[in-house]
Every structure is written in structure tokens, then in C-alpha cells.
Design a protein around this motif. Structure first.
Motif, short mmCIF file in Angstrom:
data_model
loop_
_atom_site.label_atom_id
_atom_site.label_comp_id
_atom_site.label_asym_id
_atom_site.label_seq_id
_atom_site.Cartn_x
_atom_site.Cartn_y
_atom_site.Cartn_z
N MET A 199 30.13 -11.27 -1.00
CA MET A 199 29.46 -12.15 -1.96
C MET A 199 27.99 -11.77 -2.06
SD MET A 199 29.12 -16.34 -2.00
CE MET A 199 30.80 -16.59 -2.54
N LEU A 200 27.44 -11.85 -3.27
CA LEU A 200 26.04 -11.55 -3.47
C LEU A 200 25.17 -12.62 -2.80
CD1 LEU A 200 26.03 -10.54 -7.25
CD2 LEU A 200 25.93 -9.01 -5.26
N VAL A 201 24.03 -12.19 -2.29
CA VAL A 201 23.08 -13.12 -1.68
C VAL A 201 22.46 -14.00 -2.77
CG1 VAL A 201 20.88 -13.32 -0.45
CG2 VAL A 201 22.54 -11.56 0.23
N SER A 202 22.45 -15.31 -2.52
CA SER A 202 21.83 -16.21 -3.49
C SER A 202 20.67 -17.02 -2.90
CB SER A 202 22.87 -17.15 -4.09
OG SER A 202 23.53 -17.90 -3.10
N ALA A 203 20.41 -16.90 -1.60
CA ALA A 203 19.26 -17.55 -0.98
C ALA A 203 18.88 -16.78 0.28
CB ALA A 203 19.57 -19.00 -0.63
N VAL A 204 17.59 -16.76 0.57
CA VAL A 204 17.08 -16.04 1.74
C VAL A 204 16.46 -17.06 2.70
CG1 VAL A 204 15.45 -14.30 2.58
CG2 VAL A 204 16.64 -13.96 0.39
N ILE A 205 16.81 -16.92 3.98
CA ILE A 205 16.28 -17.80 5.02
C ILE A 205 15.38 -16.98 5.94
CG2 ILE A 205 16.82 -19.37 6.90
CD1 ILE A 205 19.49 -19.91 5.66
N PHE A 206 14.15 -17.44 6.09
CA PHE A 206 13.18 -16.79 6.97
C PHE A 206 13.03 -17.58 8.27
CE2 PHE A 206 11.85 -14.96 2.98
CZ PHE A 206 11.15 -13.80 3.27
N ASP A 207 13.08 -16.89 9.39
CA ASP A 207 12.45 -17.39 10.60
C ASP A 207 10.94 -17.32 10.36
OD1 ASP A 207 11.97 -18.12 13.28
OD2 ASP A 207 12.02 -16.03 13.93
N ILE A 208 10.17 -18.02 11.19
CA ILE A 208 8.71 -17.99 11.01
C ILE A 208 8.04 -17.16 12.09
CG2 ILE A 208 6.60 -19.38 10.96
CD1 ILE A 208 8.28 -21.62 9.65
N GLY A 209 8.24 -17.50 13.37
CA GLY A 209 7.57 -16.78 14.44
C GLY A 209 8.02 -15.34 14.53
N ASN A 210 7.08 -14.43 14.44
CA ASN A 210 7.29 -12.98 14.49
C ASN A 210 8.05 -12.44 13.28
OD1 ASN A 210 5.82 -12.41 16.83
ND2 ASN A 210 7.52 -13.10 18.11
N VAL A 211 8.15 -13.26 12.24
CA VAL A 211 8.64 -12.80 10.94
C VAL A 211 7.57 -13.02 9.88
CG1 VAL A 211 10.39 -13.10 9.13
CG2 VAL A 211 11.07 -13.13 11.54
N LEU A 212 6.99 -14.22 9.87
CA LEU A 212 5.90 -14.54 8.96
C LEU A 212 4.56 -14.69 9.66
CD1 LEU A 212 7.89 -17.05 6.77
CD2 LEU A 212 6.82 -14.96 5.90
N ILE A 213 4.60 -15.06 10.93
CA ILE A 213 3.39 -15.23 11.74
C ILE A 213 3.65 -14.60 13.10
CG2 ILE A 213 1.81 -16.87 12.83
CD1 ILE A 213 2.78 -18.95 10.74
N GLU A 214 2.73 -13.80 13.58
CA GLU A 214 2.89 -13.25 14.93
C GLU A 214 2.80 -14.38 15.95
OE1 GLU A 214 0.57 -9.84 15.96
OE2 GLU A 214 0.88 -8.88 14.00
N TRP A 215 3.72 -14.35 16.93
CA TRP A 215 3.74 -15.36 17.99
C TRP A 215 3.75 -14.60 19.31
CZ3 TRP A 215 2.69 -19.80 19.94
CH2 TRP A 215 3.40 -20.30 21.04
N ASN A 216 2.62 -14.62 20.03
CA ASN A 216 2.49 -13.81 21.23
C ASN A 216 1.58 -14.51 22.25
OD1 ASN A 216 2.13 -11.77 23.15
ND2 ASN A 216 2.37 -10.17 21.62
N PRO A 217 2.10 -15.53 22.94
CA PRO A 217 1.27 -16.21 23.95
C PRO A 217 0.79 -15.27 25.04
CG PRO A 217 3.22 -17.50 23.43
CD PRO A 217 3.41 -16.16 22.78
N GLU A 218 1.64 -14.31 25.42
CA GLU A 218 1.25 -13.38 26.49
C GLU A 218 -0.02 -12.61 26.10
OE1 GLU A 218 5.60 -14.23 27.10
OE2 GLU A 218 4.30 -13.86 25.37
N ARG A 219 -0.09 -12.17 24.87
CA ARG A 219 -1.28 -11.44 24.42
C ARG A 219 -2.53 -12.32 24.50
NH1 ARG A 219 -0.48 -9.39 18.56
NH2 ARG A 219 -0.72 -11.60 18.12
N PHE A 220 -2.39 -13.58 24.12
CA PHE A 220 -3.52 -14.51 24.20
C PHE A 220 -3.98 -14.66 25.65
CE2 PHE A 220 -4.74 -18.84 25.35
CZ PHE A 220 -5.91 -18.99 24.61
N TYR A 221 -3.03 -14.90 26.56
CA TYR A 221 -3.41 -15.11 27.96
C TYR A 221 -3.94 -13.84 28.60
CZ TYR A 221 -1.79 -19.94 28.33
OH TYR A 221 -1.67 -21.30 28.21
#
Length: 206
Positions: free
Chosen positions: A1-23
Motif C-alpha cells: 500500500m502507498l504511504v499516506s501519512a508519515v510519523i516522526f520520532d522527535i529525539g535524534n530525528v528532529l532534535i538531537e538528544w544527548n545527555p552524555e555529551r552535555f555532562y
């Protein structure tokens, strides 16, 4: 079936999430490794993602580990510095899809209060057609129940959903439910997938 909607994760897909780097930058890598070995900060964050109050969870954990109190409180007070920067190419893909009339949803493990903080820094988090945020739903990926809740609400057949996430466990459960999936390893790969699915032209995917 053709894709009719896209679902995004947010952390490390739209925004970098890296607590280790911060610490690492704040207290040095060796001390950060000791902290993360002695205190289950990601487990604490998982409780926040499942709906418990952000500040309460951090302060409860800080009180339980007096040798690390100041460092643990940083998770609350400077959280936004762990969740940056935005992945600009991914944001452009999100906006290009919506501009082209493709429904775009968010499915993300995120606390209620931390998501509000994220919204105040990243306006594009308000641009989804629908948002499925774990803290509000009281369940989190990769629990099958959260995928079932998305299916029940969004009105799109599972096989017509394309889900982009950076974690293989999250992808695996989505695929087992019949979703089409993309393991996110960078925005260029996602752009190519969206072009291949006929959702974006090459020039719109840049």
C-alpha cells in the motif's frame, strides 16, 4: 500500500538528544561515566516519559543520591541544553511534507513538562497534524499499546503509515504491526526514502 501519512520520532530525528555529551562538557567524561554507572538517569527519564512529573522525578532521584545531587538537578534545570540542536534538514522535510498535503504525525517518548519546554524553544513541534506524546498517553515506545493507540486515533491503516525512528526496538514493534518503517541514521537517508515513496520531489527533499 502507498504511504499516506508519515510519523516522526522527535529525539535524534528532529532534535538531537544527548545527555552524555552535555555532562561530558560540564563535569568531564570520567566523572560523567561514574554518574551514569551509579545513577540510572535514563530510567528516571523513562518515568517522566510515562507521565510522572518532571521536577518531582528529578528531585526524588537527587535526594536518593546525595553524592550526586547537584549533577542530577542539572537534568531538570538545564534540560534544554541536552536537547539541542534541531536537526534542520529533518525539520525541512517535515515542513515540505505538510506543504505538499501529506499528513505528518509525531510519536515520541517525551514528558509532559519537558515537551512544553521543548515547544517553547522549537516552534516546529507545534506543526504536526497530530501528536502522540508518551507522557500524556501514560505509555511509551516500544510498548505495543502506544502503537495501537496511534492506529485507533489517526484513521490511517497501519500499512499506509511510514514511521521514522532512530531506535531499532521502536522500529521493530512498528513493523510487527504492519507499519512501514525507516530506521533514521541521518536526514539524508530519510530524504531519499521520502523521494522513493513518491512523497517528495528531489528538490523538495534537499
Amino acid at each position: 500500500m502507498l504511504v499516506s501519512a508519515v510519523i516522526f520520532d522527535i529525539g535524534n530525528v528532529l532534535i538531537e538528544w544527548n545527555p552524555e555529551r552535555f555532562y561530558d562538557a560540564e563535569i568531564g567524561r570520567a566523572r560523567r561515566e561514574r554518574l551514569f554507572a551509579e545513577v540510572d538517569l535514563h530510567g528516571m527519564n523513562d518515568r517522566v516519559d510515562r507521565g510522572e512529573t518532571f521536577r518531582d522525578m528529578v528531585m526524588e532521584t537527587a535526594a536518593a543520591y546525595p553524592d550526586w545531587t547537584a549533577e542530577i538537578i542539572l537534568w531538570h534545570d538545564r534540560w534544554i541544553e541536552m536537547a539541542r540542536p534541531a536537526i534542520d534538514h529533518s525539520v525541512r522535510l517535515l515542513r515540505a511534507l505538510r506543504a505538499g498535503g501529506v499528513p505528518v504525525f509525531a510519536l515520541s517518548n517525551f514528558g509532559i513538562q519537558s515537551f512544553e519546554l521543548g515547544e517553547s524553544h522549537y516552534p516546529f513541534l507545534a506543526e504536526f497534524d497530530r501528536r502522540y506524546i508518551s507522557g500524556h498517553m501514560k505509555m511509551a515506545k516500544p510498548d505495543p499499546e502506544i502503537y495501537a493507540a496511534v492506529e485507533a486515533d489517526c484513521g490511517v491503516p497501519p500499512e499506509a503509515l511510514l514511521f521514522a525512528d532512530d531506535r531499532t526496538d521502536n522500529i521493530r514493534v512498528a513493523a510487527s504491526r504492519g507499519w512501514q518503517t525507516h530506521l533514521f541514521e541521518g536526514p539524508e537517508g530519510l530524504a531519499k526514502r521520502l523521494v522513493a515513496e513518491g512523497l517528495l520531489s528531489e528538490d523538495k527533499a534537499i
